[in-house]
Design a protein around this motif. Sequence first.
Motif, PDB file in Angstrom:
ATOM      1  N   MET A 135       2.838  -2.227  -4.862  1.00 52.22           N
ATOM      2  CA  MET A 135       3.225  -1.376  -4.133  1.00 52.22           C
ATOM      3  C   MET A 135       4.845  -1.375  -3.452  1.00 52.22           C
ATOM      4  N   PRO A 136       5.773  -0.808  -3.907  1.00 52.08           N
ATOM      5  CA  PRO A 136       6.959  -0.794  -3.450  1.00 52.08           C
ATOM      6  C   PRO A 136       7.133  -0.650  -1.999  1.00 52.08           C
ATOM      7  N   LEU A 137       8.108  -1.448  -1.190  1.00 52.58           N
ATOM      8  CA  LEU A 137       8.076  -1.270   0.103  1.00 52.58           C
ATOM      9  C   LEU A 137       6.885  -1.488   1.069  1.00 52.58           C
ATOM     10  N   ALA A 138       5.833  -1.890   0.386  1.00 50.58           N
ATOM     11  CA  ALA A 138       4.459  -2.085   0.904  1.00 50.58           C
ATOM     12  C   ALA A 138       4.404  -3.076   2.324  1.00 50.58           C
ATOM     13  N   LYS A 139       5.224  -4.130   1.846  1.00 48.85           N
ATOM     14  CA  LYS A 139       5.542  -5.173   3.059  1.00 48.85           C
ATOM     15  C   LYS A 139       6.841  -5.225   3.605  1.00 48.85           C
ATOM     16  N   THR A 140       7.684  -3.920   3.525  1.00 42.75           N
ATOM     17  CA  THR A 140       8.928  -3.962   4.091  1.00 42.75           C
ATOM     18  C   THR A 140       8.862  -3.406   5.608  1.00 42.75           C
ATOM     19  N   THR A 141       9.548  -3.806   6.461  1.00 38.27           N
ATOM     20  CA  THR A 141       9.401  -3.323   7.587  1.00 38.27           C
ATOM     21  C   THR A 141      10.168  -1.880   7.770  1.00 38.27           C
ATOM     22  N   HIS A 142       9.368  -0.980   8.479  1.00 34.68           N
ATOM     23  CA  HIS A 142       9.855   0.306   8.492  1.00 34.68           C
ATOM     24  C   HIS A 142       9.319   0.983   7.037  1.00 34.68           C
ATOM     25  N   ILE A 201       9.209   8.195   3.671  1.00 33.43           N
ATOM     26  CA  ILE A 201       9.252   9.624   4.340  1.00 33.43           C
ATOM     27  C   ILE A 201      10.541  10.060   4.070  1.00 33.43           C
ATOM     28  N   PHE A 202      11.423   9.236   4.307  1.00 33.90           N
ATOM     29  CA  PHE A 202      12.936   9.747   4.434  1.00 33.90           C
ATOM     30  C   PHE A 202      13.327   9.864   3.039  1.00 33.90           C
ATOM     31  N   LEU A 203      13.003   9.104   2.046  1.00 30.99           N
ATOM     32  CA  LEU A 203      13.388   9.552   0.851  1.00 30.99           C
ATOM     33  C   LEU A 203      12.534  10.540   0.150  1.00 30.99           C
ATOM     34  N   THR A 204      11.493  10.804   0.753  1.00 30.37           N
ATOM     35  CA  THR A 204      10.718  12.105   0.225  1.00 30.37           C
ATOM     36  C   THR A 204      11.515  13.248   0.570  1.00 30.37           C
TER      37      THR A 204
END
Length: 313
Positions: free
Chosen positions: A280-287, A293-296
Motif C-alpha cells: 500500500m503506497p504511503l502506508a509506512k510514511t509519516t503523515h 487526504i490532501f491528494l484526494t
Amino acid sequence: MVKYYKTDNKLIHEEKEIGNGVWVQMINPSVSEGQYVAEQLNLDIEDVLAALDEEESSRIELQDGYTLILVDIPTIEIRHEKESYTTIPLGIILTADEIVTICTEDTPVLHTFIQNRVREFSTKKKLRFVYQILYRTAALYQSDLRVIDKMRTEIEERVGNDTREEDLIALHELESTLVYFATSLRANGVVLDRLTRYKRLEQYPEDKELLGDVIVENQQAFEMTSIYRDIVQGTRELMSSVLDNRLNTVMKTLTSVTLIMAVPTVISGIYGMNVDVKWMPLAKTTHGFSIIIFLTIVICVILILILRKKKML
C-alpha cells in the motif's frame, strides 16, 4: 321552469299565460312543462326539448308553422374543483305570434332582456329579438375569451420562477375550452349565414343591419379564439420546455456531484482492502494518511474546476 314575458311601451313585464307577442322562457324544463308548451303552440316535443341535449349541434330547422334555431352559448362549469368555461345549446323557436327560448341554465345572455337593459327590445319583433340574442351571445364569447387570456397571462408570468405541473394542466384545460369555443362559433356562423337568407318572417331594414353586426361580432370572436389558442399552445410548449430544462439541470448537477464523490469513495475503498501493508503506497510514511487526504482533496478540486469550465456545475 317556465316564465312568460311581454313588452309594452318598451317595458318588459311577466305574463301569467301564453298569448300573442309573448316570450316563453324555459329554463331546464321538465318533460311535463315541455309537453304543455308544445301543446299550446302546436310544436313537436322533440324540438322543444332539443336544447336540453348537450350534444345537439347548432342548426336551423324549418317546420310547419314554426322555426327551430339552435346555437351554442358559453357558460361556466366546475371542473377539477375550479371554474372552467364550456358551451351549451340554446334553443329558439319562432312561431307566427310567439318566441320560445329553451336552455338548461339561466344564462346571462337573456338576463339583460329581463332587466330591460337592451335598447329597442320588443317581444313582438321576434326576428330582431333573435338577432339581439345572437349579438349578446357573441359579446359574451368575447368577454369570456378576455378572461381566459387573463388566466393564461397569470400562468405565463410564473414561467421560469414558480412553474408547476398544475400550470400545465390549467393550460391544457384552457386549450380544450378554446377548442370548444372555436367549434361552437364556427357552427354559429353557419346558422347566421342561413339567417341572411331567412324569408319566413318579416325583417325590417334595421334588422338586416343588426344581423350584419352579429356576423361581424361572431367572426371577431372566432378569430380571437384562434389567436388565443395559438398563444396558449405556445405558452404550454414553453412551460413544458422550462420544466424539461429544469429536470435536465437537476440531473446534470446530481451526476456531477456523484462523480466528485466517487473520487474519495474509490480511494478509501482501495486503502480499505485486506492486503499486505508493504504493497500500500504511503502506508509506512509519516503523515501518510494526511498526504492521502490532501491528494484526494486536490483531485476533487481539479475535477470541480473541470466540471465548472464545462458548465456542468
